[in-house]
Design a protein around this motif. Structure first.
Motif, short mmCIF file in Angstrom:
data_model
loop_
_atom_site.label_atom_id
_atom_site.label_comp_id
_atom_site.label_asym_id
_atom_site.label_seq_id
_atom_site.Cartn_x
_atom_site.Cartn_y
_atom_site.Cartn_z
N SER A 174 7.09 5.43 -1.85
CA SER A 174 5.44 5.78 -1.93
C SER A 174 5.19 6.37 -3.20
O SER A 174 4.08 6.23 -3.82
CB SER A 174 4.86 6.66 -1.03
N ARG A 233 -8.58 -2.62 -0.58
CA ARG A 233 -9.40 -3.03 0.62
C ARG A 233 -10.54 -3.69 -0.10
O ARG A 233 -11.15 -4.83 0.16
CB ARG A 233 -9.97 -1.87 1.33
N LEU A 268 2.65 -1.38 4.42
CA LEU A 268 2.55 -0.19 3.82
C LEU A 268 4.04 0.16 3.27
O LEU A 268 5.13 -0.42 4.06
CB LEU A 268 2.69 0.84 5.10
N ILE A 287 0.83 -1.13 0.08
CA ILE A 287 0.08 0.18 -0.08
C ILE A 287 0.95 1.17 0.00
O ILE A 287 1.67 1.43 0.96
CB ILE A 287 -1.09 -0.08 1.48
N ARG A 288 0.58 2.16 -0.92
CA ARG A 288 1.52 3.17 -1.13
C ARG A 288 0.66 4.53 -0.72
O ARG A 288 1.34 5.72 -0.26
CB ARG A 288 1.83 3.43 -2.51
N SER A 289 -0.62 4.39 -0.83
CA SER A 289 -1.42 5.80 -0.63
C SER A 289 -2.78 5.34 -0.14
O SER A 289 -3.24 4.24 -0.12
CB SER A 289 -1.45 6.50 -2.24
N VAL A 290 -3.72 6.49 0.33
CA VAL A 290 -5.24 5.99 0.47
C VAL A 290 -5.83 5.57 -0.70
O VAL A 290 -6.82 4.69 -0.43
CB VAL A 290 -5.65 7.47 1.00
N GLY A 291 -5.25 6.03 -1.99
CA GLY A 291 -5.98 5.54 -3.16
C GLY A 291 -5.76 3.89 -3.25
O GLY A 291 -6.52 3.32 -3.58
N ASP A 292 -4.46 3.54 -3.12
CA ASP A 292 -4.05 2.18 -2.95
C ASP A 292 -4.76 1.57 -2.09
O ASP A 292 -5.46 0.39 -2.18
CB ASP A 292 -2.57 2.02 -2.74
N PHE A 293 -5.11 2.02 -0.72
CA PHE A 293 -5.71 1.32 0.33
C PHE A 293 -7.22 1.01 -0.23
O PHE A 293 -7.86 -0.20 0.04
CB PHE A 293 -5.65 2.09 1.41
N GLU A 294 -8.04 2.06 -0.73
CA GLU A 294 -9.26 1.78 -1.18
C GLU A 294 -9.34 0.74 -2.25
O GLU A 294 -10.29 -0.04 -1.97
CB GLU A 294 -9.86 3.16 -1.62
#
Length: 155
Positions: free
Chosen positions: A124, A99, A118, A89-96
């Protein structure tokens, strides 16, 4: 044996991928780097080239196995008997994005857990997409590539 799958296109593999995998190694007995084939993507490298590069990068790591696969990742997990999937996971976008995929995979195959690692801050911004663009435009992508991959990707 605790087996994990680290899936991706690895087109090309970057130092960020290598960092995630190395940090995941102590958690598992075996990690399969699954080079996924996706017919809807415009690849820079052939599956054979990607496999050769990834094998070269991890040639001294006995816990790492490299395999090319096609189809659903959860089906490949069954094929290799993996109970875990490792994702960076690099970023919030990756996380979404990750997920949502992890939740779908959990519904399809409840016995496979997705482990998120992370990215280190220094990595990142690195993505295969950006590295491909640099390579396609004959730029120097070496700062973003593992040393073992550079001979395969030099113009």
């Amino acid at each position: 044996m605790k087996t994990a799958l680290f899936p991706g296109s690895f087109d090309p593999i970057t130092i960020a991928h290598v960092d995630i995998l190395k940090r995941a190694l102590p958690l598992f007995d075996r990690i399969v780097v699954g080079i996924g084939l996706n017919s809807s993507k415009q690849n820079y490298l052939s599956a054979e080239q990607r496999e050769e590069i990834v094998r070269n990068v991890f040639k001294d790591e006995p816990k790492v196995d490299i395999q090319v696969y096609e189809g659903l990742t959860v089906d490949f997990c069954k094929h290799i008997d993996a109970a875990y999937m490792v994702r960076g996971i690099r970023s919030v976008g990756d996380f979404e994005y990750e997920r949502a995929i992890a939740q779908i995979n959990q519904t399809m195959m409840p016995n496979v857990e997705t482990i998120f690692i992370l990215s280190k801050p220094a990595y990142s911004a690195i993505s295969s997409t950006i590295v491909r663009d640099i390579l396609r435009n004959h730029g120097d992508a070496s700062p973003f590539l593992p040393a073992a991959a550079i001979p395969f990707l030099s113009a």
